[in-house]
Design a protein around this motif. Structure first.
Motif, PDB file in Angstrom:
ATOM      1  N   SER A  68       2.864 -69.486 115.927  1.00 28.46           N
ATOM      2  CA  SER A  68       2.410 -70.101 114.683  1.00 28.46           C
ATOM      3  C   SER A  68       1.618 -69.072 113.910  1.00 28.46           C
ATOM      4  O   SER A  68       0.761 -68.405 114.472  1.00 28.46           O
ATOM      5  CB  SER A  68       1.514 -71.299 114.966  1.00 28.46           C
ATOM      6  OG  SER A  68       2.238 -72.238 115.700  1.00 28.46           O
ATOM      7  N   ARG A  69       1.929 -68.959 112.638  1.00 30.00           N
ATOM      8  CA  ARG A  69       1.289 -67.924 111.844  1.00 30.00           C
ATOM      9  C   ARG A  69      -0.036 -68.440 111.300  1.00 30.00           C
ATOM     10  O   ARG A  69      -0.098 -69.498 110.689  1.00 30.00           O
ATOM     11  CB  ARG A  69       2.208 -67.540 110.696  1.00 30.00           C
ATOM     12  CG  ARG A  69       1.804 -66.256 110.012  1.00 30.00           C
ATOM     13  CD  ARG A  69       2.994 -65.756 109.215  1.00 30.00           C
ATOM     14  NE  ARG A  69       2.664 -64.677 108.319  1.00 30.00           N
ATOM     15  CZ  ARG A  69       2.732 -63.397 108.652  1.00 30.00           C
ATOM     16  NH1 ARG A  69       3.080 -63.058 109.862  1.00 30.00           N
ATOM     17  NH2 ARG A  69       2.447 -62.461 107.773  1.00 30.00           N
ATOM     18  N   ALA A  70      -1.084 -67.670 111.528  1.00 35.86           N
ATOM     19  CA  ALA A  70      -2.403 -68.057 111.036  1.00 35.86           C
ATOM     20  C   ALA A  70      -2.516 -67.699 109.563  1.00 35.86           C
ATOM     21  O   ALA A  70      -1.678 -66.972 109.029  1.00 35.86           O
ATOM     22  CB  ALA A  70      -3.462 -67.300 111.829  1.00 35.86           C
ATOM     23  N   VAL A  71      -3.570 -68.203 108.900  1.00 40.23           N
ATOM     24  CA  VAL A  71      -3.797 -67.766 107.524  1.00 40.23           C
ATOM     25  C   VAL A  71      -4.471 -66.399 107.574  1.00 40.23           C
ATOM     26  O   VAL A  71      -5.004 -65.992 108.598  1.00 40.23           O
ATOM     27  CB  VAL A  71      -4.679 -68.770 106.723  1.00 40.23           C
ATOM     28  CG1 VAL A  71      -3.899 -70.031 106.450  1.00 40.23           C
ATOM     29  CG2 VAL A  71      -5.959 -69.078 107.468  1.00 40.23           C
ATOM     30  N   ARG A  72      -4.430 -65.711 106.464  1.00 44.32           N
ATOM     31  CA  ARG A  72      -5.024 -64.380 106.370  1.00 44.32           C
ATOM     32  C   ARG A  72      -6.479 -64.402 106.816  1.00 44.32           C
ATOM     33  O   ARG A  72      -7.240 -65.289 106.432  1.00 44.32           O
ATOM     34  CB  ARG A  72      -4.960 -63.948 104.908  1.00 44.32           C
ATOM     35  CG  ARG A  72      -4.384 -62.579 104.739  1.00 44.32           C
ATOM     36  CD  ARG A  72      -4.269 -62.273 103.265  1.00 44.32           C
ATOM     37  NE  ARG A  72      -3.427 -61.098 103.111  1.00 44.32           N
ATOM     38  CZ  ARG A  72      -3.874 -59.865 103.293  1.00 44.32           C
ATOM     39  NH1 ARG A  72      -5.133 -59.652 103.610  1.00 44.32           N
ATOM     40  NH2 ARG A  72      -3.044 -58.858 103.165  1.00 44.32           N
ATOM     41  N   SER A  73      -6.918 -63.366 107.575  1.00 42.85           N
ATOM     42  CA  SER A  73      -8.290 -63.388 108.073  1.00 42.85           C
ATOM     43  C   SER A  73      -9.289 -62.897 107.029  1.00 42.85           C
ATOM     44  O   SER A  73     -10.485 -62.980 107.205  1.00 42.85           O
ATOM     45  CB  SER A  73      -8.403 -62.544 109.334  1.00 42.85           C
ATOM     46  OG  SER A  73      -8.102 -61.217 109.019  1.00 42.85           O
ATOM     47  N   ILE A 123       2.976 -54.134 112.684  1.00 41.02           N
ATOM     48  CA  ILE A 123       2.116 -55.320 112.648  1.00 41.02           C
ATOM     49  C   ILE A 123       1.300 -55.305 111.358  1.00 41.02           C
ATOM     50  O   ILE A 123       0.962 -54.239 110.857  1.00 41.02           O
ATOM     51  CB  ILE A 123       1.211 -55.347 113.919  1.00 41.02           C
ATOM     52  CG1 ILE A 123       0.364 -56.608 114.003  1.00 41.02           C
ATOM     53  CG2 ILE A 123       0.323 -54.111 114.015  1.00 41.02           C
ATOM     54  CD1 ILE A 123      -0.325 -56.788 115.351  1.00 41.02           C
ATOM     55  N   ASP A 124       1.027 -56.497 110.784  1.00 41.29           N
ATOM     56  CA  ASP A 124       0.186 -56.587 109.576  1.00 41.29           C
ATOM     57  C   ASP A 124      -1.273 -56.468 109.970  1.00 41.29           C
ATOM     58  O   ASP A 124      -1.660 -56.893 111.049  1.00 41.29           O
ATOM     59  CB  ASP A 124       0.392 -57.936 108.879  1.00 41.29           C
ATOM     60  CG  ASP A 124       1.704 -57.996 108.121  1.00 41.29           C
ATOM     61  OD1 ASP A 124       2.438 -56.991 108.150  1.00 41.29           O
ATOM     62  OD2 ASP A 124       1.980 -59.053 107.529  1.00 41.29           O
ATOM     63  N   VAL A 125      -2.063 -55.958 109.052  1.00 40.32           N
ATOM     64  CA  VAL A 125      -3.461 -55.720 109.379  1.00 40.32           C
ATOM     65  C   VAL A 125      -4.292 -56.994 109.259  1.00 40.32           C
ATOM     66  O   VAL A 125      -5.383 -57.097 109.808  1.00 40.32           O
ATOM     67  CB  VAL A 125      -4.034 -54.606 108.461  1.00 40.32           C
ATOM     68  CG1 VAL A 125      -4.179 -55.100 107.040  1.00 40.32           C
ATOM     69  CG2 VAL A 125      -5.338 -54.095 108.994  1.00 40.32           C
ATOM     70  N   ASP A 126      -3.774 -57.999 108.560  1.00 38.50           N
ATOM     71  CA  ASP A 126      -4.604 -59.169 108.255  1.00 38.50           C
ATOM     72  C   ASP A 126      -4.671 -60.178 109.407  1.00 38.50           C
ATOM     73  O   ASP A 126      -5.139 -61.284 109.218  1.00 38.50           O
ATOM     74  CB  ASP A 126      -4.101 -59.852 106.980  1.00 38.50           C
ATOM     75  CG  ASP A 126      -2.630 -60.200 107.068  1.00 38.50           C
ATOM     76  OD1 ASP A 126      -2.059 -60.112 108.162  1.00 38.50           O
ATOM     77  OD2 ASP A 126      -2.043 -60.551 106.030  1.00 38.50           O
ATOM     78  N   LEU A 127      -4.184 -59.797 110.561  1.00 43.09           N
ATOM     79  CA  LEU A 127      -4.196 -60.629 111.773  1.00 43.09           C
ATOM     80  C   LEU A 127      -3.339 -61.878 111.643  1.00 43.09           C
ATOM     81  O   LEU A 127      -3.497 -62.836 112.395  1.00 43.09           O
ATOM     82  CB  LEU A 127      -5.630 -61.002 112.183  1.00 43.09           C
ATOM     83  CG  LEU A 127      -6.493 -59.795 112.610  1.00 43.09           C
ATOM     84  CD1 LEU A 127      -7.952 -60.193 112.742  1.00 43.09           C
ATOM     85  CD2 LEU A 127      -6.000 -59.216 113.933  1.00 43.09           C
ATOM     86  N   GLN A 128      -2.422 -61.859 110.665  1.00 41.42           N
ATOM     87  CA  GLN A 128      -1.480 -62.978 110.583  1.00 41.42           C
ATOM     88  C   GLN A 128      -0.411 -62.847 111.663  1.00 41.42           C
ATOM     89  O   GLN A 128       0.215 -63.817 112.038  1.00 41.42           O
ATOM     90  CB  GLN A 128      -0.821 -63.023 109.205  1.00 41.42           C
ATOM     91  CG  GLN A 128      -1.728 -63.595 108.149  1.00 41.42           C
ATOM     92  CD  GLN A 128      -0.977 -63.907 106.884  1.00 41.42           C
ATOM     93  OE1 GLN A 128      -0.490 -63.026 106.193  1.00 41.42           O
ATOM     94  NE2 GLN A 128      -0.869 -65.180 106.577  1.00 41.42           N
ATOM     95  N   ASP A 129      -0.214 -61.608 112.129  1.00 40.28           N
ATOM     96  CA  ASP A 129       0.654 -61.394 113.283  1.00 40.28           C
ATOM     97  C   ASP A 129      -0.285 -61.308 114.484  1.00 40.28           C
ATOM     98  O   ASP A 129      -0.989 -60.325 114.647  1.00 40.28           O
ATOM     99  CB  ASP A 129       1.394 -60.051 113.169  1.00 40.28           C
ATOM    100  CG  ASP A 129       2.261 -59.978 111.922  1.00 40.28           C
ATOM    101  OD1 ASP A 129       2.673 -61.040 111.433  1.00 40.28           O
ATOM    102  OD2 ASP A 129       2.529 -58.865 111.451  1.00 40.28           O
TER     103      ASP A 129
HETATM  104 MG    MG Z   1      -0.426 -61.311 105.370  1.00 44.09          MG
END
Ligand code: MG
Ligand code: UDP
Length: 338
Positions: A206-211, A103-109
């Protein structure tokens, strides 16, 4: 039908998250804050394997502090920046869960998807892939280039790569074991995942933008990533070149016959500088492209034959030597602090 799920009733299994991080001080703590409550609802036995991919900010300090607060957060510190795919490989080597989720850390997942993935796994699927419903969170350029890339890959396709699926997916332990058997140095993970097969289930999100923070992919990195995807997973570019060469040779043969016959009948015809130059330039261009494509493959053979480790670990925090189901094949932690 629950093949692998029989013994794994809700709560009675171990779950690993693998999180590559490169200069992520802004989002690191927020990530733990969001993800741990979600994991707690699924199982009490989870681990979060964080891979510090040679960050030059305070990411490592934050991770070590987090590990000291909660030993379920484990940390692998790589010796330098190896890039996301290799960082992920390191984390996957160290993860020991019955199921593992990169999982990516930026909460995009979105972590909220994890319970659904686990449910599907418990139903008996070996791999649960999260597929992006749309790419509205990306720029127009990135969206178009990604579309073109997937279409091109499909055209070449030897093993079908699920379009718009990233590394965010749940993998059963048997998939992980299979993945660890793939020794290639070029770690185009999307391709490796697809090549594996197994029983897959797709869920859409739906993928969010980077947090917070910014993307670590420069256009050049993306371009190289795309080339990697094409040249590591297909030899069709070589074949296309063979056919192109064949077609051009047939054309050249006909033209030679025409020129020779014409010269024999009407004698030499001196003017023709322009066409000569055009043909010469065209064919030397073709040759160069052909050499370039050959070079791509030879370069890859070269890197593969060196058999260097995929990554090097400087420190690892929170791992028992016998904690791992399959020991990493290519590197061992230099120091094992607890
Ligand atoms: Mg990302
Ligand atoms: N990442 C990494 N090493 C790198 C580049 C990125 O470990 O060299 C990590 C990054 O910290 C993040 C994930 O890979 O957790 C995805 O990166 P990013 O969000 O920049 O990619 P994008 O979402 O824009 O595709």
């Amino acid at each position: 039908m629950a093949t692998s799920g029989d013994s794994k009733k809700r709560g009675n299994f171990t779950l690993s998250l693998v999180v590559p991080m490169y200069n992520e001080e802004e989002v690191c703590d927020l990530f733990f804050e969001k993800v741990i409550p979600v994991l707690k609802t699924i199982t009490s036995d989870f681990e979060i394997v964080c891979v510090n991919d040679g960050s030059n900010d305070t990411t490592l300090d934050l991770l070590i502090a987090a590990h000291e607060r909660d030993p379920r957060i484990k940390v692998i510190n790589l010796s330098r920046n190896f890039g996301k795919d290799r960082a992920l490989t390191a984390g996957l080597d160290y993860a020991s869960g019955d199921a593992t989720i990169p999982i990516d850390v930026d909460l995009q997942d979105p972590p909220e998807l994890i319970p659904e993935m686990v449910d599907k796994w418990l139903e008996g699927y070996d791999m649960v892939v999260a597929v992006r419903r749309d790419r509205t969170s990306d720029s127009v350029v990135k969206r178009t280039s990604a579309n073109l890339f997937y279409r091109f890959l499909k055209l070449l396709g030897e093993s079908p790569i699920t379009p718009n699926a990233g590394d965010f997916r749940l993998m059963d332990r048997r998939v992980m074991t299979a993945l660890k058997k793939m020794p290639e140095r070029s770690r185009f993970m999307k391709g490796l995942f697809s090549w594996l097969g197994f029983r897959q289930y797709e869920i859409y999100y739906s993928r969010a933008v980077r947090s917070g923070g910014s993307t670590k992919w420069s256009p050049l990195k993306l371009w190289n990533f795309a080339l990697d995807g094409i040249f590591s997973f297909s030899t069709i570019p070589l074949r296309i070149w063979t056919y192109l060469g064949l077609a051009l040779s047939v054309f050249a043969g006909i033209y030679i016959l025409f020129i020779v016959t014409r010269t024999l009948i009407w004698g030499t015809d001196l003017p023709g500088y322009a066409s000569l130059v055009v043909i010469m330039l065209f064919f030397s261009g073709m040759n160069m492209i052909g050499l370039g494509i050959l070079g791509e493959y030879i370069g890859r053979i070269f890197t593969e034959t060196k058999r260097r480790p995929h990554y090097l670990v400087r420190d690892a925090f929170g791992f028992d030597e016998d904690d791992r189901s399959v020991a990493p094949q290519h590197s061992k932690p230099a120091r094992n602090r607890k």
